[in-house]
Motif scaffolding. Structure first.
Motif, PDB file in Angstrom:
ATOM      1  N   ILE A 111       3.411   2.028  -8.893  1.00  0.00           N
ATOM      2  CA  ILE A 111       3.946   2.885  -7.828  1.00  0.00           C
ATOM      3  C   ILE A 111       4.586   4.084  -8.516  1.00  0.00           C
ATOM      4  N   LEU A 112       4.026   5.271  -8.273  1.00  0.00           N
ATOM      5  CA  LEU A 112       4.579   6.478  -8.899  1.00  0.00           C
ATOM      6  C   LEU A 112       5.877   6.850  -8.189  1.00  0.00           C
ATOM      7  N   THR A 113       6.925   7.081  -8.988  1.00  0.00           N
ATOM      8  CA  THR A 113       8.211   7.430  -8.376  1.00  0.00           C
ATOM      9  C   THR A 113       8.696   8.823  -8.783  1.00  0.00           C
ATOM     10  N   PRO A 142      -3.665  22.231  -1.865  1.00  0.00           N
ATOM     11  CA  PRO A 142      -5.017  21.809  -1.470  1.00  0.00           C
ATOM     12  C   PRO A 142      -5.334  22.184  -0.014  1.00  0.00           C
ATOM     13  N   ALA A 143      -6.595  22.038   0.389  1.00  0.00           N
ATOM     14  CA  ALA A 143      -7.037  22.500   1.714  1.00  0.00           C
ATOM     15  C   ALA A 143      -6.312  21.880   2.911  1.00  0.00           C
ATOM     16  N   PRO A 144      -5.941  20.596   2.878  1.00  0.00           N
ATOM     17  CA  PRO A 144      -5.313  20.043   4.089  1.00  0.00           C
ATOM     18  C   PRO A 144      -3.964  20.676   4.417  1.00  0.00           C
ATOM     19  N   SER A 145      -3.516  21.578   3.591  1.00  0.00           N
ATOM     20  CA  SER A 145      -2.319  22.400   3.788  1.00  0.00           C
ATOM     21  C   SER A 145      -1.148  21.917   2.960  1.00  0.00           C
ATOM     22  N   GLY A 174       1.010  12.537  -3.938  1.00  0.00           N
ATOM     23  CA  GLY A 174      -0.145  11.886  -3.300  1.00  0.00           C
ATOM     24  C   GLY A 174      -1.439  12.569  -3.684  1.00  0.00           C
ATOM     25  N   ASN A 175      -1.426  13.891  -3.698  1.00  0.00           N
ATOM     26  CA  ASN A 175      -2.645  14.632  -4.002  1.00  0.00           C
ATOM     27  C   ASN A 175      -3.067  14.426  -5.457  1.00  0.00           C
ATOM     28  N   THR A 176      -2.094  14.317  -6.349  1.00  0.00           N
ATOM     29  CA  THR A 176      -2.416  14.078  -7.761  1.00  0.00           C
ATOM     30  C   THR A 176      -2.905  12.639  -7.941  1.00  0.00           C
ATOM     31  N   ALA A 177      -2.251  11.687  -7.247  1.00  0.00           N
ATOM     32  CA  ALA A 177      -2.705  10.283  -7.311  1.00  0.00           C
ATOM     33  C   ALA A 177      -4.135  10.171  -6.780  1.00  0.00           C
ATOM     34  N   ASP A 178      -4.450  11.029  -5.833  1.00  0.00           N
ATOM     35  CA  ASP A 178      -5.791  11.109  -5.228  1.00  0.00           C
ATOM     36  C   ASP A 178      -6.786  11.836  -6.133  1.00  0.00           C
ATOM     37  N   ARG A 179      -6.306  12.450  -7.183  1.00  0.00           N
ATOM     38  CA  ARG A 179      -7.041  13.384  -8.043  1.00  0.00           C
ATOM     39  C   ARG A 179      -7.631  14.525  -7.204  1.00  0.00           C
ATOM     40  N   GLY A 180      -6.737  15.094  -6.399  1.00  0.00           N
ATOM     41  CA  GLY A 180      -7.119  16.189  -5.502  1.00  0.00           C
ATOM     42  C   GLY A 180      -7.183  17.521  -6.210  1.00  0.00           C
ATOM     43  N   VAL A 181      -7.730  18.505  -5.491  1.00  0.00           N
ATOM     44  CA  VAL A 181      -7.888  19.843  -6.072  1.00  0.00           C
ATOM     45  C   VAL A 181      -7.419  20.938  -5.108  1.00  0.00           C
ATOM     46  N   GLY A 182      -7.000  22.049  -5.715  1.00  0.00           N
ATOM     47  CA  GLY A 182      -6.629  23.236  -4.944  1.00  0.00           C
ATOM     48  C   GLY A 182      -7.589  24.370  -5.256  1.00  0.00           C
ATOM     49  N   ALA A 186       0.934  18.251   2.498  1.00  0.00           N
ATOM     50  CA  ALA A 186       0.653  17.137   1.583  1.00  0.00           C
ATOM     51  C   ALA A 186       1.610  17.213   0.387  1.00  0.00           C
ATOM     52  N   SER A 187       1.590  16.147  -0.419  1.00  0.00           N
ATOM     53  CA  SER A 187       2.535  16.082  -1.541  1.00  0.00           C
ATOM     54  C   SER A 187       1.818  16.253  -2.874  1.00  0.00           C
ATOM     55  N   PRO A 188       2.444  16.895  -3.843  1.00  0.00           N
ATOM     56  CA  PRO A 188       1.880  16.912  -5.186  1.00  0.00           C
ATOM     57  C   PRO A 188       1.635  15.483  -5.693  1.00  0.00           C
ATOM     58  N   TRP A 208       0.867  -1.176   0.000  1.00  0.00           N
ATOM     59  CA  TRP A 208       0.000   0.000   0.000  1.00  0.00           C
ATOM     60  C   TRP A 208       0.909   1.235   0.000  1.00  0.00           C
ATOM     61  N   THR A 209       0.887   1.953  -1.118  1.00  0.00           N
ATOM     62  CA  THR A 209       1.845   3.058  -1.273  1.00  0.00           C
ATOM     63  C   THR A 209       1.292   4.379  -0.746  1.00  0.00           C
ATOM     64  N   VAL A 210       2.102   5.098   0.025  1.00  0.00           N
ATOM     65  CA  VAL A 210       1.768   6.494   0.356  1.00  0.00           C
ATOM     66  C   VAL A 210       2.988   7.357   0.046  1.00  0.00           C
ATOM     67  N   SER A 211       2.715   8.611  -0.310  1.00  0.00           N
ATOM     68  CA  SER A 211       3.815   9.530  -0.601  1.00  0.00           C
ATOM     69  C   SER A 211       4.169  10.324   0.646  1.00  0.00           C
ATOM     70  N   THR A 212       3.205  11.147   1.132  1.00  0.00           N
ATOM     71  CA  THR A 212       3.442  11.756   2.450  1.00  0.00           C
ATOM     72  C   THR A 212       2.429  11.242   3.466  1.00  0.00           C
ATOM     73  N   GLY A 213       1.426  10.502   3.004  1.00  0.00           N
ATOM     74  CA  GLY A 213       0.491   9.838   3.916  1.00  0.00           C
ATOM     75  C   GLY A 213      -0.453  10.772   4.655  1.00  0.00           C
ATOM     76  N   LYS A 214      -0.762  11.924   4.056  1.00  0.00           N
ATOM     77  CA  LYS A 214      -1.660  12.887   4.724  1.00  0.00           C
ATOM     78  C   LYS A 214      -3.051  12.831   4.105  1.00  0.00           C
ATOM     79  N   ASN A 215      -3.490  11.644   3.776  1.00  0.00           N
ATOM     80  CA  ASN A 215      -4.770  11.501   3.093  1.00  0.00           C
ATOM     81  C   ASN A 215      -5.926  11.607   4.086  1.00  0.00           C
ATOM     82  N   MET A 216      -5.914  12.735   4.812  1.00  0.00           N
ATOM     83  CA  MET A 216      -6.883  12.918   5.893  1.00  0.00           C
ATOM     84  C   MET A 216      -8.308  12.940   5.333  1.00  0.00           C
ATOM     85  N   GLY A 217      -9.214  12.354   6.100  1.00  0.00           N
ATOM     86  CA  GLY A 217     -10.605  12.331   5.657  1.00  0.00           C
ATOM     87  C   GLY A 217     -10.930  11.026   4.944  1.00  0.00           C
TER      88      GLY A 217
HETATM   89  C1  LIG Z   1     -10.676  18.843   6.129  1.00  0.00           C
HETATM   90  C2  LIG Z   1     -10.090  18.221   4.881  1.00  0.00           C
HETATM   91  C3  LIG Z   1      -9.991  18.981   3.754  1.00  0.00           C
HETATM   92  C4  LIG Z   1      -9.471  18.428   2.601  1.00  0.00           C
HETATM   93  N1  LIG Z   1      -9.415  19.210   1.535  1.00  0.00           N
HETATM   94  C5  LIG Z   1      -8.909  18.768   0.396  1.00  0.00           C
HETATM   95  C6  LIG Z   1      -8.803  19.636  -0.726  1.00  0.00           C
HETATM   96  O1  LIG Z   1      -9.164  20.795  -0.707  1.00  0.00           O
HETATM   97  N2  LIG Z   1      -8.279  19.123  -1.835  1.00  0.00           N
HETATM   98  C7  LIG Z   1      -7.836  17.845  -1.902  1.00  0.00           C
HETATM   99  O2  LIG Z   1      -7.350  17.463  -2.951  1.00  0.00           O
HETATM  100  N3  LIG Z   1      -7.924  17.002  -0.873  1.00  0.00           N
HETATM  101  C8  LIG Z   1      -8.445  17.423   0.289  1.00  0.00           C
HETATM  102  N4  LIG Z   1      -8.493  16.580   1.354  1.00  0.00           N
HETATM  103  C9  LIG Z   1      -8.033  15.170   1.194  1.00  0.00           C
HETATM  104  C10 LIG Z   1      -6.528  14.838   1.461  1.00  0.00           C
HETATM  105  O3  LIG Z   1      -6.104  15.336   2.687  1.00  0.00           O
HETATM  106  C11 LIG Z   1      -5.593  15.284   0.345  1.00  0.00           C
HETATM  107  O4  LIG Z   1      -5.974  14.702  -0.887  1.00  0.00           O
HETATM  108  C12 LIG Z   1      -4.083  15.042   0.589  1.00  0.00           C
HETATM  109  O5  LIG Z   1      -3.353  15.779  -0.355  1.00  0.00           O
HETATM  110  C13 LIG Z   1      -3.633  13.640   0.469  1.00  0.00           C
HETATM  111  O6  LIG Z   1      -2.425  13.518   1.172  1.00  0.00           O
HETATM  112  P1  LIG Z   1      -1.009  13.214   0.532  1.00  0.00           P
HETATM  113  O7  LIG Z   1      -0.728  14.211  -0.511  1.00  0.00           O
HETATM  114  O8  LIG Z   1      -0.090  13.098   1.702  1.00  0.00           O
HETATM  115  O9  LIG Z   1      -1.240  11.850  -0.179  1.00  0.00           O
HETATM  116  P2  LIG Z   1      -0.960  10.356   0.352  1.00  0.00           P
HETATM  117  O10 LIG Z   1      -1.701  10.108   1.618  1.00  0.00           O
HETATM  118  O11 LIG Z   1       0.497  10.085   0.341  1.00  0.00           O
HETATM  119  O12 LIG Z   1      -1.610   9.553  -0.844  1.00  0.00           O
HETATM  120  C14 LIG Z   1      -2.960   9.595  -1.163  1.00  0.00           C
HETATM  121  C15 LIG Z   1      -3.342   8.277  -1.846  1.00  0.00           C
HETATM  122  O13 LIG Z   1      -2.796   8.283  -3.175  1.00  0.00           O
HETATM  123  C16 LIG Z   1      -2.154   7.039  -3.490  1.00  0.00           C
HETATM  124  N5  LIG Z   1      -0.703   7.250  -3.656  1.00  0.00           N
HETATM  125  C17 LIG Z   1       0.074   8.127  -2.970  1.00  0.00           C
HETATM  126  N6  LIG Z   1       1.327   8.102  -3.397  1.00  0.00           N
HETATM  127  C18 LIG Z   1       1.372   7.182  -4.393  1.00  0.00           C
HETATM  128  C19 LIG Z   1       2.410   6.709  -5.221  1.00  0.00           C
HETATM  129  N7  LIG Z   1       3.658   7.187  -5.130  1.00  0.00           N
HETATM  130  N8  LIG Z   1       2.111   5.738  -6.137  1.00  0.00           N
HETATM  131  C20 LIG Z   1       0.848   5.262  -6.238  1.00  0.00           C
HETATM  132  N9  LIG Z   1      -0.183   5.688  -5.482  1.00  0.00           N
HETATM  133  C21 LIG Z   1       0.073   6.631  -4.559  1.00  0.00           C
HETATM  134  C22 LIG Z   1      -2.440   6.094  -2.368  1.00  0.00           C
HETATM  135  O14 LIG Z   1      -3.605   5.352  -2.641  1.00  0.00           O
HETATM  136  C23 LIG Z   1      -2.726   7.038  -1.180  1.00  0.00           C
HETATM  137  O15 LIG Z   1      -3.589   6.504  -0.251  1.00  0.00           O
HETATM  138  C24 LIG Z   1      -9.022  17.081   2.552  1.00  0.00           C
HETATM  139  C25 LIG Z   1      -9.100  16.328   3.711  1.00  0.00           C
HETATM  140  C26 LIG Z   1      -9.638  16.870   4.863  1.00  0.00           C
HETATM  141  C27 LIG Z   1      -9.741  16.048   6.088  1.00  0.00           C
END
Ligand SMILES: Cc1cc2nc3c(=O)[nH]c(=O)nc-3n(C[C@H](O)[C@H](O)[C@H](O)COP(=O)(O)OP(=O)(O)OC[C@H]3O[C@@H](n4cnc5c(N)ncnc54)[C@H](O)[C@@H]3O)c2cc1C
Length: 235
Positions: free
Chosen positions: A228-230, A151-154, A161-169, A157-159, A83-92
Protein backbone atom coordinates in the motif's frame (compact mmCIF):
# COMPACT_ATOMS: atom_id res chain seq x y z
CA UNK A 1 -29.65 -13.54 3.65
CA UNK A 2 -26.44 -11.75 4.61
CA UNK A 3 -26.58 -8.39 6.37
CA UNK A 4 -23.54 -7.36 4.34
CA UNK A 5 -23.54 -6.15 0.74
CA UNK A 6 -20.95 -8.83 -0.09
CA UNK A 7 -18.50 -11.09 1.71
CA UNK A 8 -14.88 -11.78 0.83
CA UNK A 9 -14.36 -15.16 -0.80
CA UNK A 10 -13.93 -17.92 1.80
CA UNK A 11 -14.81 -15.67 4.76
CA UNK A 12 -17.96 -16.54 6.74
CA UNK A 13 -20.43 -13.88 7.83
CA UNK A 14 -19.52 -14.45 11.51
CA UNK A 15 -15.78 -14.04 10.82
CA UNK A 16 -16.38 -10.96 8.69
CA UNK A 17 -18.56 -9.41 11.44
CA UNK A 18 -15.73 -9.95 13.94
CA UNK A 19 -13.24 -8.33 11.57
CA UNK A 20 -15.53 -5.32 11.10
CA UNK A 21 -15.84 -5.02 14.87
CA UNK A 22 -12.03 -4.83 15.16
CA UNK A 23 -11.72 -2.37 12.29
CA UNK A 24 -14.33 -0.19 14.04
CA UNK A 25 -12.53 -0.40 17.37
CA UNK A 26 -9.50 0.97 15.52
CA UNK A 27 -11.06 3.65 13.29
CA UNK A 28 -14.52 4.27 14.73
CA UNK A 29 -17.87 3.53 13.10
CA UNK A 30 -17.81 6.49 10.71
CA UNK A 31 -14.58 5.38 9.04
CA UNK A 32 -15.62 1.74 8.52
CA UNK A 33 -18.73 1.61 6.33
CA UNK A 34 -20.71 -1.46 5.32
CA UNK A 35 -24.11 0.11 4.50
CA UNK A 36 -25.24 0.01 0.84
CA UNK A 37 -25.54 3.80 0.53
CA UNK A 38 -21.91 4.34 1.60
CA UNK A 39 -20.68 1.56 -0.70
CA UNK A 40 -22.65 2.74 -3.74
CA UNK A 41 -19.79 4.84 -5.13
CA UNK A 42 -17.48 1.79 -5.08
CA UNK A 43 -19.82 -0.32 -7.21
CA UNK A 44 -19.69 1.63 -10.46
CA UNK A 45 -17.72 -0.20 -13.13
CA UNK A 46 -17.16 0.69 -16.77
CA UNK A 47 -16.13 -2.71 -18.02
CA UNK A 48 -18.50 -5.19 -19.71
CA UNK A 49 -19.12 -7.34 -16.63
CA UNK A 50 -21.84 -7.50 -14.02
CA UNK A 51 -21.40 -5.21 -11.01
CA UNK A 52 -22.11 -8.25 -8.80
CA UNK A 53 -18.56 -9.50 -9.49
CA UNK A 54 -17.05 -6.29 -8.08
CA UNK A 55 -19.22 -5.48 -5.06
CA UNK A 56 -17.14 -4.41 -2.06
CA UNK A 57 -17.90 -5.74 1.42
CA UNK A 58 -16.86 -2.53 3.19
CA UNK A 59 -14.97 0.73 2.79
CA UNK A 60 -12.44 2.13 5.24
CA UNK A 61 -10.85 5.55 5.58
CA UNK A 62 -7.53 5.51 7.43
CA UNK A 63 -5.75 8.79 8.13
CA UNK A 64 -2.26 7.67 9.13
CA UNK A 65 0.37 5.12 8.20
CA UNK A 66 0.09 3.61 11.70
CA UNK A 67 -3.63 3.06 11.14
CA UNK A 68 -2.88 1.34 7.83
CA UNK A 69 -0.36 -0.94 9.57
CA UNK A 70 -3.00 -1.85 12.16
CA UNK A 71 -5.55 -2.47 9.38
CA UNK A 72 -3.13 -4.83 7.65
CA UNK A 73 -2.71 -6.77 10.92
CA UNK A 74 -6.49 -7.23 11.23
CA UNK A 75 -6.75 -8.11 7.52
CA UNK A 76 -4.14 -10.84 8.03
CA UNK A 77 -5.90 -12.14 11.14
CA UNK A 78 -9.32 -12.53 9.47
CA UNK A 79 -8.12 -12.99 5.85
CA UNK A 80 -10.18 -10.02 4.67
CA UNK A 81 -8.67 -8.80 1.36
CA UNK A 82 -7.99 -5.09 0.85
CA UNK A 83 -8.38 -3.06 -2.37
CA UNK A 84 -6.52 0.24 -2.20
CA UNK A 85 -7.54 3.42 -4.02
CA UNK A 86 -5.99 6.85 -3.68
CA UNK A 87 -8.63 9.09 -5.23
CA UNK A 88 -10.54 6.26 -6.93
CA UNK A 89 -10.91 7.95 -10.33
CA UNK A 90 -9.69 4.97 -12.29
CA UNK A 91 -12.30 5.62 -14.94
CA UNK A 92 -12.34 3.26 -17.89
CA UNK A 93 -10.74 0.43 -15.92
CA UNK A 94 -13.01 -0.08 -12.94
CA UNK A 95 -13.41 3.24 -11.09
CA UNK A 96 -12.87 2.43 -7.43
CA UNK A 97 -14.63 -0.95 -7.54
CA UNK A 98 -12.47 -3.81 -6.26
CA UNK A 99 -11.07 -6.38 -8.69
CA UNK A 100 -12.91 -9.22 -6.94
CA UNK A 101 -16.20 -9.39 -5.05
CA UNK A 102 -16.07 -8.86 -1.31
CA UNK A 103 -12.76 -7.00 -1.03
CA UNK A 104 -12.68 -4.12 1.43
CA UNK A 105 -11.95 -0.81 -0.26
CA UNK A 106 -9.15 0.98 1.51
CA UNK A 107 -9.93 4.53 0.46
CA UNK A 108 -6.97 6.84 1.06
CA UNK A 109 -8.53 10.06 -0.24
CA UNK A 110 -8.57 11.53 3.27
CA UNK A 111 -4.75 11.31 3.44
CA UNK A 112 -4.26 14.59 1.66
CA UNK A 113 -1.03 16.19 2.80
CA UNK A 114 1.34 17.86 0.40
CA UNK A 115 4.31 17.09 2.61
CA UNK A 116 7.00 19.04 0.82
CA UNK A 117 7.55 20.96 -2.39
CA UNK A 118 11.07 21.96 -3.45
CA UNK A 119 10.75 24.69 -6.03
CA UNK A 120 14.46 24.87 -6.77
CA UNK A 121 14.97 21.14 -7.43
CA UNK A 122 11.45 20.72 -8.83
CA UNK A 123 10.04 17.87 -6.79
CA UNK A 124 7.33 17.18 -4.24
CA UNK A 125 6.37 14.52 -1.72
CA UNK A 126 2.65 13.76 -1.44
CA UNK A 127 0.15 11.54 0.31
CA UNK A 128 -2.32 9.35 -1.67
CA UNK A 129 -5.33 11.69 -1.57
CA UNK A 130 -3.51 14.69 -3.08
CA UNK A 131 -4.77 15.44 -6.59
CA UNK A 132 -3.03 17.14 -9.50
CA UNK A 133 -5.45 20.03 -8.90
CA UNK A 134 -4.36 20.30 -5.23
CA UNK A 135 -0.76 20.52 -6.38
CA UNK A 136 -1.49 23.18 -8.99
CA UNK A 137 -3.41 25.22 -6.38
CA UNK A 138 -0.51 24.85 -3.96
CA UNK A 139 1.96 26.14 -6.56
CA UNK A 140 -0.34 29.08 -7.29
CA UNK A 141 -0.93 29.94 -3.63
CA UNK A 142 2.79 29.95 -2.88
CA UNK A 143 3.64 31.69 -6.18
CA UNK A 144 5.91 28.81 -7.21
CA UNK A 145 7.34 28.69 -10.67
CA UNK A 146 6.19 25.08 -11.20
CA UNK A 147 3.65 23.34 -13.42
CA UNK A 148 2.25 19.84 -12.99
CA UNK A 149 1.69 17.33 -15.82
CA UNK A 150 -1.89 16.01 -15.72
CA UNK A 151 -3.45 12.88 -17.35
CA UNK A 152 -6.56 13.03 -19.59
CA UNK A 153 -9.24 12.18 -16.99
CA UNK A 154 -8.40 15.60 -15.52
CA UNK A 155 -6.70 17.07 -12.51
CA UNK A 156 -9.15 15.34 -10.13
CA UNK A 157 -6.99 12.18 -10.26
CA UNK A 158 -4.01 11.67 -7.97
CA UNK A 159 -0.31 11.43 -8.78
CA UNK A 160 -0.28 8.39 -6.45
CA UNK A 161 -3.11 6.47 -8.17
CA UNK A 162 -2.07 7.47 -11.66
CA UNK A 163 1.54 6.47 -11.02
CA UNK A 164 0.44 3.16 -9.44
CA UNK A 165 -1.61 2.71 -12.62
CA UNK A 166 1.49 3.56 -14.70
CA UNK A 167 -0.54 6.36 -16.25
CA UNK A 168 0.61 9.01 -18.69
CA UNK A 169 0.13 12.72 -19.30
CA UNK A 170 1.06 14.98 -22.18
CA UNK A 171 4.25 16.94 -21.58
CA UNK A 172 7.82 15.56 -21.62
CA UNK A 173 7.09 14.76 -17.93
CA UNK A 174 4.06 12.68 -18.93
CA UNK A 175 5.49 9.24 -18.18
CA UNK A 176 4.42 9.46 -14.54
CA UNK A 177 6.15 6.40 -13.12
CA UNK A 178 9.39 7.49 -14.79
CA UNK A 179 9.06 10.85 -13.03
CA UNK A 180 8.35 9.37 -9.61
CA UNK A 181 11.20 9.53 -7.12
CA UNK A 182 10.84 7.54 -3.92
CA UNK A 183 7.96 5.62 -2.37
CA UNK A 184 6.85 4.77 1.14
CA UNK A 185 5.02 1.45 1.22
CA UNK A 186 3.18 -0.60 3.85
CA UNK A 187 3.90 -4.24 3.06
CA UNK A 188 1.51 -7.16 3.59
CA UNK A 189 3.19 -8.03 6.91
CA UNK A 190 2.70 -4.45 8.16
CA UNK A 191 6.33 -3.34 7.74
CA UNK A 192 6.91 0.12 6.29
CA UNK A 193 9.67 0.55 3.73
CA UNK A 194 10.99 3.59 1.89
CA UNK A 195 12.57 3.05 -1.49
CA UNK A 196 15.66 4.76 -2.94
CA UNK A 197 17.55 6.91 -0.47
CA UNK A 198 14.41 7.13 1.70
CA UNK A 199 15.72 4.04 3.50
CA UNK A 200 18.94 5.76 4.52
CA UNK A 201 18.74 7.29 8.03
CA UNK A 202 18.59 11.12 7.95
CA UNK A 203 18.64 11.15 4.16
CA UNK A 204 17.99 14.54 2.57
CA UNK A 205 17.98 13.24 -1.01
CA UNK A 206 14.93 10.92 -1.08
CA UNK A 207 13.27 12.85 -3.93
CA UNK A 208 16.53 13.92 -5.57
CA UNK A 209 18.29 10.57 -5.96
CA UNK A 210 15.94 8.08 -7.52
CA UNK A 211 18.16 5.00 -7.43
CA UNK A 212 19.58 4.83 -3.90
CA UNK A 213 21.66 1.74 -3.12
CA UNK A 214 21.11 -1.84 -4.26
CA UNK A 215 18.31 -3.17 -6.44
CA UNK A 216 15.66 -0.72 -7.69
CA UNK A 217 12.29 -2.09 -6.54
CA UNK A 218 9.72 0.70 -7.09
CA UNK A 219 8.24 -0.98 -10.16
CA UNK A 220 6.91 -3.96 -8.21
CA UNK A 221 4.52 -1.60 -6.38
CA UNK A 222 2.86 -0.42 -9.62
CA UNK A 223 -0.06 -2.34 -11.12
CA UNK A 224 0.40 -4.86 -8.34
CA UNK A 225 -0.86 -5.83 -4.92
CA UNK A 226 2.51 -6.09 -3.17
CA UNK A 227 1.97 -3.09 -0.92
CA UNK A 228 0.00 0.00 0.00
CA UNK A 229 1.70 3.20 -1.16
CA UNK A 230 1.51 5.88 1.51
CA UNK A 231 3.93 8.51 0.18
CA UNK A 232 5.20 9.28 -3.31
CA UNK A 233 7.89 11.58 -4.60
CA UNK A 234 7.14 13.32 -7.90
CA UNK A 235 10.02 14.96 -9.72
C1 LIG B 1 -11.70 8.87 -21.16
C2 LIG B 1 -10.55 8.41 -20.29
C3 LIG B 1 -9.31 8.92 -20.53
C4 LIG B 1 -8.24 8.50 -19.75
N1 LIG B 1 -7.06 9.02 -20.04
C5 LIG B 1 -5.99 8.69 -19.33
C6 LIG B 1 -4.73 9.30 -19.62
O1 LIG B 1 -4.57 10.11 -20.50
N2 LIG B 1 -3.70 8.92 -18.86
C7 LIG B 1 -3.83 8.04 -17.85
O2 LIG B 1 -2.84 7.77 -17.19
N3 LIG B 1 -4.99 7.45 -17.55
C8 LIG B 1 -6.09 7.75 -18.27
N4 LIG B 1 -7.28 7.19 -17.94
C9 LIG B 1 -7.34 6.18 -16.84
C10 LIG B 1 -7.59 6.68 -15.38
O3 LIG B 1 -8.70 7.52 -15.31
C11 LIG B 1 -6.38 7.33 -14.74
O4 LIG B 1 -5.28 6.43 -14.73
C12 LIG B 1 -6.59 7.90 -13.31
O5 LIG B 1 -5.50 8.73 -13.00
C13 LIG B 1 -6.69 6.90 -12.23
O6 LIG B 1 -7.34 7.51 -11.15
P1 LIG B 1 -6.70 7.83 -9.74
O7 LIG B 1 -5.49 8.65 -9.94
O8 LIG B 1 -7.83 8.38 -8.93
O9 LIG B 1 -6.24 6.43 -9.24
P2 LIG B 1 -7.01 5.38 -8.29
O10 LIG B 1 -8.33 5.03 -8.87
O11 LIG B 1 -6.97 5.86 -6.89
O12 LIG B 1 -6.00 4.17 -8.41
C14 LIG B 1 -5.74 3.50 -9.59
C15 LIG B 1 -5.31 2.06 -9.25
O13 LIG B 1 -3.97 2.11 -8.72
C16 LIG B 1 -3.85 1.31 -7.54
N5 LIG B 1 -3.58 2.17 -6.37
C17 LIG B 1 -4.07 3.42 -6.15
N6 LIG B 1 -3.59 3.94 -5.03
C18 LIG B 1 -2.77 3.00 -4.50
C19 LIG B 1 -1.99 2.96 -3.32
N7 LIG B 1 -1.94 4.00 -2.48
N8 LIG B 1 -1.26 1.83 -3.07
C20 LIG B 1 -1.30 0.79 -3.93
N9 LIG B 1 -2.02 0.78 -5.07
C21 LIG B 1 -2.76 1.87 -5.35
C22 LIG B 1 -5.12 0.55 -7.37
O14 LIG B 1 -5.03 -0.70 -8.01
C23 LIG B 1 -6.15 1.42 -8.13
O15 LIG B 1 -7.19 0.70 -8.67
C24 LIG B 1 -8.40 7.56 -18.70
C25 LIG B 1 -9.67 7.08 -18.45
C26 LIG B 1 -10.74 7.48 -19.23
C27 LIG B 1 -12.09 6.93 -18.97
Amino acid sequence: MSRFVALPQGVSEATFAKAIQEYRALLGEGRVRTDPASLQSYMKIMIPETEELHKPSAAMYPKTVKEIQAIVAIANKYKTPLWTVSTGKNMGYGSSAPATRGQIVLDLKTMKKIIHVDEELGYCLVEPGVTYYDLQQHFKKHKMNLWVDVPAPSAMASPMGNTADRGVGYTPYGEHFLFSCGMEVVLANGDVIRTGTGGVPNSTSWQANKWGYGPYVDGIFTQSNYGILTKLGVC
